[in-house]
Design a protein around this motif. Structure first.
Motif, mmCIF file in Angstrom:
data_model
loop_
_atom_site.group_PDB
_atom_site.id
_atom_site.type_symbol
_atom_site.label_atom_id
_atom_site.label_comp_id
_atom_site.label_asym_id
_atom_site.label_seq_id
_atom_site.Cartn_x
_atom_site.Cartn_y
_atom_site.Cartn_z
ATOM 1 N N GLY A 254 0.634 -1.250 -0.137
ATOM 2 C CA GLY A 254 0.034 -0.068 -0.019
ATOM 3 C C GLY A 254 0.819 1.240 -0.121
ATOM 4 N N SER A 255 2.051 1.080 -0.471
ATOM 5 C CA SER A 255 2.909 2.326 -0.497
ATOM 6 C C SER A 255 2.486 3.247 -1.678
ATOM 7 C CB SER A 255 4.294 1.902 -0.518
ATOM 8 O OG SER A 255 4.566 1.157 -1.561
ATOM 9 N N GLY A 256 3.186 4.448 -1.530
ATOM 10 C CA GLY A 256 3.030 5.302 -2.553
ATOM 11 C C GLY A 256 1.874 6.576 -2.173
ATOM 12 N N PRO A 257 1.596 7.171 -3.421
ATOM 13 C CA PRO A 257 2.088 7.227 -4.663
ATOM 14 C C PRO A 257 3.833 7.391 -4.847
ATOM 15 C CG PRO A 257 0.918 9.346 -4.283
ATOM 16 C CD PRO A 257 0.921 8.473 -3.146
ATOM 17 N N SER B 138 17.831 5.932 -12.508
ATOM 18 C CA SER B 138 16.323 6.482 -12.465
ATOM 19 C C SER B 138 15.888 6.118 -11.002
ATOM 20 C CB SER B 138 15.751 5.807 -13.560
ATOM 21 O OG SER B 138 16.070 6.173 -14.705
ATOM 22 N N SER B 139 14.989 6.823 -10.423
ATOM 23 C CA SER B 139 14.574 6.399 -9.163
ATOM 24 C C SER B 139 13.021 6.755 -8.858
ATOM 25 C CB SER B 139 15.336 7.117 -8.020
ATOM 26 O OG SER B 139 16.480 6.776 -7.837
ATOM 27 N N ALA B 140 12.465 5.835 -8.152
ATOM 28 C CA ALA B 140 10.870 6.234 -7.901
ATOM 29 C C ALA B 140 10.852 6.297 -6.426
ATOM 30 C CB ALA B 140 10.057 4.867 -8.272
ATOM 31 N N TYR B 141 10.388 7.491 -5.934
ATOM 32 C CA TYR B 141 10.234 7.705 -4.647
ATOM 33 C C TYR B 141 8.904 7.528 -4.322
ATOM 34 C CZ TYR B 141 14.873 9.754 -5.914
ATOM 35 O OH TYR B 141 15.827 9.901 -6.379
ATOM 36 N N GLY B 142 8.497 7.104 -2.924
ATOM 37 C CA GLY B 142 7.091 6.899 -2.553
ATOM 38 C C GLY B 142 7.040 6.975 -0.944
ATOM 39 N N GLN B 143 6.041 7.070 -0.094
ATOM 40 C CA GLN B 143 5.976 6.934 0.913
ATOM 41 C C GLN B 143 5.660 5.560 1.621
ATOM 42 O OE1 GLN B 143 7.186 9.695 2.802
ATOM 43 N NE2 GLN B 143 6.846 8.991 4.736
ATOM 44 N N TRP B 144 6.102 5.156 2.651
ATOM 45 C CA TRP B 144 5.683 3.645 3.070
ATOM 46 C C TRP B 144 5.603 4.128 4.532
ATOM 47 C CZ3 TRP B 144 9.342 -1.354 3.257
ATOM 48 C CH2 TRP B 144 8.584 -2.201 3.503
ATOM 49 N N GLY B 145 4.305 4.363 5.229
ATOM 50 C CA GLY B 145 4.372 4.685 6.497
ATOM 51 C C GLY B 145 4.961 5.912 6.879
ATOM 52 N N VAL C 103 8.245 6.386 6.464
ATOM 53 C CA VAL C 103 9.643 6.429 5.728
ATOM 54 C C VAL C 103 9.453 6.499 4.457
ATOM 55 C CG1 VAL C 103 10.104 3.924 5.819
ATOM 56 C CG2 VAL C 103 12.158 5.522 5.877
ATOM 57 N N MET C 104 10.552 7.158 3.781
ATOM 58 C CA MET C 104 10.411 7.166 2.278
ATOM 59 C C MET C 104 10.897 6.043 1.752
ATOM 60 S SD MET C 104 12.134 9.822 -0.426
ATOM 61 C CE MET C 104 11.233 11.148 -0.448
ATOM 62 N N VAL C 105 10.430 5.368 0.686
ATOM 63 C CA VAL C 105 11.116 4.204 -0.109
ATOM 64 C C VAL C 105 11.508 4.612 -1.268
ATOM 65 C CG1 VAL C 105 8.673 3.284 -0.679
ATOM 66 C CG2 VAL C 105 10.773 1.765 -0.473
ATOM 67 N N VAL D 254 6.172 14.213 -1.103
ATOM 68 C CA VAL D 254 6.095 12.869 -1.316
ATOM 69 C C VAL D 254 5.219 12.358 -0.062
ATOM 70 C CG1 VAL D 254 7.323 10.307 -1.120
ATOM 71 C CG2 VAL D 254 8.204 12.375 -2.512
ATOM 72 N N ALA D 255 5.253 12.945 1.285
ATOM 73 C CA ALA D 255 4.746 12.395 2.338
ATOM 74 C C ALA D 255 3.406 13.025 2.058
ATOM 75 C CB ALA D 255 5.240 12.932 3.705
ATOM 76 N N ASP D 256 3.036 14.062 1.677
ATOM 77 C CA ASP D 256 1.793 14.870 1.482
ATOM 78 C C ASP D 256 1.148 13.971 0.413
ATOM 79 O OD1 ASP D 256 2.480 16.545 3.544
ATOM 80 O OD2 ASP D 256 2.811 18.298 2.226
ATOM 81 N N ALA D 257 1.467 13.524 -0.640
ATOM 82 C CA ALA D 257 0.987 12.677 -1.570
ATOM 83 C C ALA D 257 0.239 11.553 -0.938
ATOM 84 C CB ALA D 257 1.724 12.538 -2.868
ATOM 85 N N ALA D 258 0.923 10.852 -0.089
ATOM 86 C CA ALA D 258 0.426 9.764 0.554
ATOM 87 C C ALA D 258 -0.550 9.888 1.573
ATOM 88 C CB ALA D 258 1.610 9.130 1.291
ATOM 89 N N ARG D 259 -0.648 11.074 2.241
ATOM 90 C CA ARG D 259 -1.661 11.377 3.208
ATOM 91 C C ARG D 259 -2.855 11.756 2.387
ATOM 92 N NH1 ARG D 259 2.578 13.080 6.491
ATOM 93 N NH2 ARG D 259 2.528 15.045 5.513
ATOM 94 N N GLU D 260 -2.721 12.340 1.303
ATOM 95 C CA GLU D 260 -3.902 12.813 0.231
ATOM 96 C C GLU D 260 -4.651 11.374 -0.205
ATOM 97 O OE1 GLU D 260 -2.229 15.509 -2.392
ATOM 98 O OE2 GLU D 260 -1.704 17.026 -0.850
#
Length: 174
Positions: free
Chosen positions: A25-28, A52-59, A61-63, A154-160
């Motif tokens: 359920g991580s991300g976006p 190249s990197s993909a960054y998302g929020q997992w709880g 912490v950023m993953v 990144v964290a705000d996108a996960a909260r939204e």
């Protein structure tokens, strides 16, 4: 030193991000392709490093999922040899006041600098090779305003709670 990010080396950042989202359920996720570096020194040798990197929020912490786009030595291939087809957990990232001072401190503890890189805007990050004692690299960078803003985005996108069609967004890092 708090862990701010955990990162995995993979073959395809978009596929890895989608799989991680499906499992946990991580991300976006925000994907930066071919991240431009002004300079990269790996194990004392200046080298090209295209990744190249993909960054998302997992709880809390950023993953990050990272793929190397060019052949050759790198901190990723230090742990997962080129051509081996092996991928997995690669590093944790921590904020430090001074990257070079932190590298020196890690070196004094037996963890040499695997790579030090600079982006065009002057942002510096580095990998201390803590694999002998911790089983992974440790990434170091200074928490300047642009980086803190990126982490917050990144964290705000996960909260939204972005809808599934927005699971992966391509961004540009400079």
């Amino acid at each position: 030193m708090a862990i701010r990010q955990i990162a995995y080396f993979c073959a395809d950042v978009r596929a890895a991000a989608a799989a991680h989202h499906s499992a946990y359920g991580s991300g976006p996720f925000f994907v930066a392709d071919n991240i431009p570096l002004a300079r990269c020194v790996h194990r004392g040798v200046e080298r090209p490093h295209d990744h190249s990197s993909a960054y998302g929020q997992w709880g809390e912490v950023m993953v990050e999922f990272v793929q190397q786009n060019n052949p050759g030595p790198s901190p990723f291939h230090d742990i997962y040899p080129e051509g081996s087809g092996r991928y997995g957990f690669h590093h944790v990232a921590v904020f430090v006041e001074d990257v070079d001072a932190a590298l020196a401190a890690f070196e004094a503890q037996g963890a040499p600098c695997a790579m030090r890189a600079e982006m065009a805007d002057g942002f510096v990050y580095a990998f201390a090779d803590t694999s002998a004692t911790l089983g992974h690299m440790t990434e170091l960078y200074t928490p300047r305003p642009s980086l803190l803003g990126f982490y917050a985005m990144v964290a705000d996108a996960a909260r939204e709670g972005a809808p599934p069609r927005d699971l992966i967004t391509t961004i540009r890092l400079r």
